[in-house]
Design an enzyme around this catalytic site. Structure first.
Site, PDB file in Angstrom:
ATOM      1  N   ASP A  32     -47.394  79.264  65.809  1.00  0.00           N
ATOM      2  CA  ASP A  32     -47.224  80.202  64.591  1.00  0.00           C
ATOM      3  C   ASP A  32     -45.820  80.566  64.714  1.00  0.00           C
ATOM      4  O   ASP A  32     -45.245  80.850  65.814  1.00  0.00           O
ATOM      5  CB  ASP A  32     -48.240  81.479  65.140  1.00  0.00           C
ATOM      6  CG  ASP A  32     -48.301  82.505  63.893  1.00  0.00           C
ATOM      7  OD1 ASP A  32     -47.890  82.058  62.782  1.00  0.00           O
ATOM      8  OD2 ASP A  32     -48.659  83.694  64.268  1.00  0.00           O
TER       9      ASP A  32
ATOM     10  N   GLU B 152     -42.639  78.226  55.156  1.00  0.00           N
ATOM     11  CA  GLU B 152     -42.924  79.544  54.436  1.00  0.00           C
ATOM     12  C   GLU B 152     -41.816  79.525  53.460  1.00  0.00           C
ATOM     13  O   GLU B 152     -40.399  79.403  53.797  1.00  0.00           O
ATOM     14  CB  GLU B 152     -42.520  80.523  55.646  1.00  0.00           C
ATOM     15  CG  GLU B 152     -42.520  82.088  54.848  1.00  0.00           C
ATOM     16  CD  GLU B 152     -42.834  83.305  56.072  1.00  0.00           C
ATOM     17  OE1 GLU B 152     -43.392  83.083  56.875  1.00  0.00           O
ATOM     18  OE2 GLU B 152     -42.305  84.373  55.731  1.00  0.00           O
TER      19      GLU B 152
ATOM     20  N   HIS C 122     -50.287  85.274  55.522  1.00  0.00           N
ATOM     21  CA  HIS C 122     -50.006  85.830  56.642  1.00  0.00           C
ATOM     22  C   HIS C 122     -50.388  87.285  56.585  1.00  0.00           C
ATOM     23  O   HIS C 122     -50.536  87.970  55.253  1.00  0.00           O
ATOM     24  CB  HIS C 122     -48.579  85.532  57.095  1.00  0.00           C
ATOM     25  CG  HIS C 122     -48.304  84.388  57.658  1.00  0.00           C
ATOM     26  ND1 HIS C 122     -47.818  84.137  58.702  1.00  0.00           N
ATOM     27  CD2 HIS C 122     -48.439  83.115  57.069  1.00  0.00           C
ATOM     28  CE1 HIS C 122     -47.579  82.746  59.085  1.00  0.00           C
ATOM     29  NE2 HIS C 122     -48.125  82.175  57.942  1.00  0.00           N
TER      30      HIS C 122
END
Ligand SMILES: [Zn+2]
Length: 350
Positions: A83, A142, A223
């Site tokens: 992560d 991201e 998220h």
């Protein structure tokens, strides 16, 4: 059973029209809680570790625990995911350990705090993809910057300061070839997400819908998606805690996301709340207890309950046995042949 590629889990989820929860772990009890829930609901699952978790538990302890989970539960497809990797080196070290998926969060610089430029993000993410795909490992990128801070990682702020621009998302997917993409639509990390119940004006679901239409083959990731339920906050406060009132992302909003291309949903805070509430309750009601098992067992059960609930709400329940698990060496061949390419200009070319 060996660990499974996250890409396979998400491809199957896309076929079945459901989402897969990605639950953070730091220790044995959390891993066991996830496996209790996955077995009970027959769910495929993503287990993920942040840099903070890897440091807390030490790489080898944590990874061997995950391997034990896979060995003990051959019927459950399990992907192990890094992560918020902050650099190429962090992702490389996870892949070397045996993680089957990594997130390269190039939206922030290596310090994990300062927003980076678009070009910097493309460059570092592409480098991770070039290293990961030949090894059959999945990559999540991201674009846009999430709000809040978790495990010392995050830009802070409300989550609305750097929402994802759909044009940039398309360019990013094209230039990096990521399998999955975390987008910023107003969610933030941590327990304190919203100071009122969020509605359509807070979460930019329209943005998510637009991005999915333009990138139908890139799996979207939410998220900061704990729901921060009031009953879990109440247990903590009833037994001596002092949480301020707060709201998370309502499950209905996540379900709307799942209908529009969200395949991975990150949940950490809800499990932390469940564990802390259960431990506080034992301490408050039976202050004479001092065997850690007396409070770790109820903590594990409380987390398993939350995880099972999310698995059912996300729709992954019942799907563990749907497919044969593909070894990551086969995934590597799929990337090499172009079969697994998600870049908008290349999908369907080979
Ligand atoms: Zn995150």
């Amino acid at each position: 059973m060996p660990l499974v590629s996250m890409r396979q889990l998400l491809d199957e989820a896309a076929k079945g029209g459901y989402g897969v929860g990605a639950f953070n772990v730091n220790d044995m009890e959390q891993i066991q809680a996830i496996m209790i829930a996955a077995t009970e609901t027959k769910s495929p699952v993503i287990v993920q570790a942040s840099r903070g978790a890897r440091k807390f538990a030490e790489d080898l302890y944590l990874f061997r625990l995950i391997q034990a989970a896979a060995e003990l539960n051959p019927g459950i497809p399990i992907a192990m995911h890094q992560d918020h990797g902050n650099s190429f080196e962090t992702c490389k070290s996870a892949i070397e350990l045996g993680y089957t998926s990594v997130m390269m969060d190039g939206s922030l610089k290596e310090d994990g705090k300062t927003p980076s430029t678009f070009e910097e993000n493309v460059e570092v993410t592409r480098k991770v993809v070039e290293y990961a795909h030949p090894r059959g490992v999945t990559v999540e990128g991201e674009i846009g910057v999430l709000g809040g801070i978790e495990d010392g990682h995050g830009a802070g702020g409300s989550g609305l300061e750097h929402v994802t621009d759909p044009d940039q998302a398309v360019e990013f997917a094209e230039r990096t070839g990521v399998d999955a993409l975390a987008i910023a639509i107003g969610t933030s990390h941590g327990a304190y997400k919203f100071n009122k119940k969020p509605d359509g004006s807070v979460l930019k679901m329209d943005l998510l819908i637009q991005i999915h239409k333009r990138l139908p083959h890139t799996h979207l990731v939410m998220h900061g998606s704990s729901s921060v339920p009031k009953d879990l906050q109440d247990i903590i406060n009833k037994f001596g805690g002092k949480l301020k009132e707060t709201w998370g992302v309502p499950v209905e909003e996540i379900q709307l996301g799942i209908k529009n291309g969200v395949r991975k949903i990150n949940v950490d805070t809800d499990n932390r709340l469940a564990i802390t509430g259960a431990i506080r309750k034992v301490f408050a009601e039976t202050p004479d207890k001092f065997d850690p098992r007396d409070y770790l067992k109820p903590a594990r059960e409380a987390m398993a309950k939350v995880v099972a609930q999310r698995m059912t709400q996300f729709g992954q329940a019942g799907h563990a046995g749907d497919y044969k698990q593909t070894p990551i060496t086969e995934m590597a061949k799929g990337y090499a042949s172009g079969k697994l390419d998600t870049r908008p200009s290349l999908v369907g070319v080979k």
